[in-house]
Structure formats: structure tokens, C-alpha cells
Enzyme design. Structure first.
Site, PDB file in Angstrom:
ATOM      1  CB  SER A 152      -0.952  -0.043   1.205  1.00 33.17           C
ATOM      2  OG  SER A 152      -1.979   0.905   1.071  1.00 33.17           O
ATOM      3  CG  ASP A 315      -6.917  -3.239  -3.271  1.00 32.90           C
ATOM      4  OD1 ASP A 315      -7.771  -2.495  -2.757  1.00 32.90           O
ATOM      5  OD2 ASP A 315      -5.691  -3.037  -3.184  1.00 32.90           O
ATOM      6  CG  HIS A 348      -5.928  -2.082   0.318  1.00 36.84           C
ATOM      7  ND1 HIS A 348      -5.234  -1.850  -0.849  1.00 36.84           N
ATOM      8  CD2 HIS A 348      -5.250  -1.405   1.290  1.00 36.84           C
ATOM      9  CE1 HIS A 348      -4.188  -1.073  -0.600  1.00 36.84           C
ATOM     10  NE2 HIS A 348      -4.169  -0.794   0.684  1.00 36.84           N
TER      11      HIS A 348
END
Length: 369
Positions: A152, A315, A348
Site C-alpha cells: 500500500s 482490492d 486491500h
């Protein structure tokens, strides 16, 4: 593995926008040993709400290990028998009040005034995170990285490392990442900021001697958590949810049980979080374009590292198409790039919780010549 939080102090740091910070303090952790040649280091760059605690436990009775404990350790893809793994807390870390986080940002003391920085703290970028990490590595005598890897927001740092210091990075691994904050991403991030900006207790960032804007922080953390989870995992977690629940059916001020649960979880997270730090983190992500040039391609052209992109199939926050875009751009530029997707139900968060599904891909990429 037991791990110790260490402290690095940098005297004098100039940000990418030319602002001066007289003193920067960050925490760092490491696993494995640095070899005599100092060329076996792997840097792990952490995600938005994370810290340097990527693996191991501080004490034997800690309930939870670091977020990537499943892939960092002896015999694991990031093998501590072979490599020296290192991670540091970023500038403006989300949790400046966490006793196991060391960071510099709006909530910390400006040594020139003796008071919290507040909004006098300079706006910082992902490149600034990288520059502080580089300073730490040089302090440790590390001039090149066998690999840099992060999930991320950590993937943004990993990509920026490969552009800022192309000759120093041999391998770059982007997990659940992107190459630039497009208009959609910028607006989505702004939605995280709005609850804080509209909390009357925020006081234009000047709340350190008054009541903190806890309600705004709570709502922001709720939005971040929801964005990081898929519909599938939410529905599995709250499988007893019933649309005609009695209390909200009769009173508009009454919440569904799952909403109250979510709010309570987010409220607990506010204990260590800081409103201004969240705003600065959001802005750093909004400002991201790999290489900080006029176009993404301009930045990608500088990469010399072998690259691996591991987005998560489900995601909804940083969609696989964002990683695919960078991967294809690198291939068109004649660079070495690989791509695979992480399967799972978390969305995610599969970049953390389901990373072992790509353990062999990671192992081969890290160990290849």
C-alpha cells in the site's frame, strides 16, 4: 522472533518543498544480520496505518506479531538467515502517541519553540519518507539494497526508492500499490480528511492544549478501515446483519449493531492516533507521482531494478489495474517487470493477510540472480 525498537535521530532535514526541519526522530527495527559486504539488506516500507513493526514480537507474551511475520523470518521468503531486513517508522506516522512508534510530525515538539509543531510542520511527500530512510541506511553503512518491498503506502515508497536511487536498488516489490494518485484516488483520500477538517474541535490544527477532535478522527479511521476491506469479508464478518433490525427500524438515531461495533473499534484506534498526522499522511499520498516528474513515464524511465507487482484481485481501494498500468509501462520501456495477483476475500487487506499465497513468487524473485 523477538525484536527491539531502536531510535534514529537526524539533525537537520530539508523537505522536497524546501522547508527545514531542525530535528527528525524515527524508530526502526531489524531482523537478521548485515553481512561484511553490507549488500544483503532488504528494506520493508510500511503501509498508511502501519509502523516499522513488520515482524516478530516485542515480548514473548505479545498476542500479535508484526504485520508481515508470515513472510519475514528464518526460511521464509524474506529469509533472515540470508538477509538483513530493516524497516523504519515514517515521518508523520499515524500514531505519534503510540509508545512503540517514534516519529516526527505536527504532534511532536518543535525544538526551536518547545511546543508542538501543529500546522507549522512542513507538508511532506513520499520522497521525504524515502530520504529519511536513506539517511538511516547510510548511518548504518548500507549503500545498496538487495531489495525494497512494501504494501500500500509502502509500495509507493518502494517505487520511489527505485527511481530516486536507481543504482542502489536491485529489486523493487510493490504490493497492493499504484504509480500515481490520479483524480479518483485524490478525491477518495480527501473523503478521509473531511471528517477531521469539519470537526469543530480540530481548531485549524491548534488543539494540543485543548480537547482533541476525536469524533473526526474516529470517522476518518472508520472510512479507512472500510475502504481496505472487501464486501465479501464485511458480509462474512457481519453475517448476522438483518436490514429490519428493530432499533434502527423505530428510531433514526439508533444504529445497526454492526455500525456500533465498527464505531467502537474505530474509537479504540483513536487512542494513539493524531488528527493532524492523519491529514499530513493523506496529503503525502495525494501528492504522489513516482519520480515527482511531470509524468509517470518520466519517473519510470529511471528505474534500473527488477520489479515485481503484487496487487490483490479483490482490492477496491488500489485496484489491480493501477499496478498493471505501471507493469505494462515498464515493459514498454524495456525494463524487467513481473506481475502476479494475490487472491483472497479481504480486499486491500489481502496484501497483508493473504501475502503467503505468493510466497513462492516472492522467494524466487528475491533470490534470483
Amino acid at each position: 522472533m523477538l525484536v527491539e525498537k531502536k531510535h534514529y535521530k537526524l539533525q537537520g532535514f530539508t523537505t522536497t518543498n524546501g522547508q527545514f526541519i531542525p530535528e527528525v526522530n524515527i524508530g526502526w527495527e531489524s531482523w537478521g544480520k548485515l553481512n561484511a559486504q553490507r549488500d544483503n539488506a532488504i528494506l520493508v516500507t510500511h503501509y498508511f496505518s502501519g509502523s516499522s513493526h513488520a515482524a516478530g514480537r516485542y515480548q514473548e507474551d505479545d498476542l500479535l506479531a508484526g504485520y508481515w511475520d508470515s513472510i519475514i523470518g528464518p526460511g521464509k521468503p524474506l529469509d533472515t538467515d540470508k538477509y538483513f531486513i530493516i524497516s523504519s517508522d515514517t515521518l508523520v506516522n499515524q500514531e505519534p502517541f503510540n509508545p512503540r512508534v517514534i516519529t516526527t510530525g505536527p504532534a511532536t515538539t518543535n525544538p526551536e519553540t518547545g511546543k508542538p509543531w501543529g500546522l507549522d510542520f512542513p507538508v511532506v511527500t513520499i520522497r521525504d519518507f524515502v530520504e529519511v530512510q536513506r539517511s538511516l541506511l547510510l548511518f548504518l553503512g548500507i549503500e545498496e539494497l538487495h531489495a525494497v518491498i512494501g504494501p500500500s503506502m509502502g509500495s509507493l515508497q518502494a517505487l520511489e526508492w527505485s527511481i530516486a536511487y536507481p543504482e542502489a536498488v536491485k529489486r523493487m516489490i510493490s504490493v497492493i500499490g499504484m504509480g500515481e494518485a490520479d483524480a479518483w484516488s485524490c478525491l477518495g483520500l480527501q473523503q478521509w480528511a473531511e471528517p477531521i477538517l469539519n470537526d469543530p474541535l480540530w481548531r485549524e490544527g491548534n488543539y494540543y492544549n485543548a480537547a482533541a477532535p476525536v469524533a473526526g478522527v474516529q470517522q476518518t479511521l472508520m472510512q479507512i478501515t472500510l475502504a481496505a476491506m472487501s464486501p465479501a469479508i464485511i458480509n462474512k464478518t457481519f453475517h448476522k446483519h438483518y436490514p429490519l433490525e428493530e432499533a434502527p427500524s423505530n428510531f433514526v438515531q439508533q444504529n445497526f449493531r454492526m455500525v456500533d461495533y465498527f464505531k467502537a473499534q474505530s474509537l479504540a484506534q483513536t487512542k494513539y492516533a493524531d488528527a493532524n498526522h492523519l491529514l499530513y499522511l493523506i496529503r503525502a499520498n495525494q501528492l504522489f507521482i513516482a519520480g515527482q516528474g511531470k509524468t509517470l513515464t518520466e519517473g519510470l524511465q529511471k528505474i534500473q531494478a527488477k520489479c515485481l507487482f503484487l496487487p490483490a484481485t479483490n482490492d477496491l481501494l488500489l485496484r489491480p489495474a493501477l499496478a498493471q498500468k505501471i507493469h505494462q509501462a515498464l515493459l514498454s520501456l524495456g525494463k524487467i517487470s513481473r506481475y502476479a495477483e494475490i487472491e483472497g476475500d479481504w480486499g486491500h487487506l489481502d496484501g497483508l493477510n493473504s501475502i503467503t499465497s505468493q510466497a513462492e513468487t516472492l522467494r524466487q524473485f528475491i533470490n534470483q540472480d
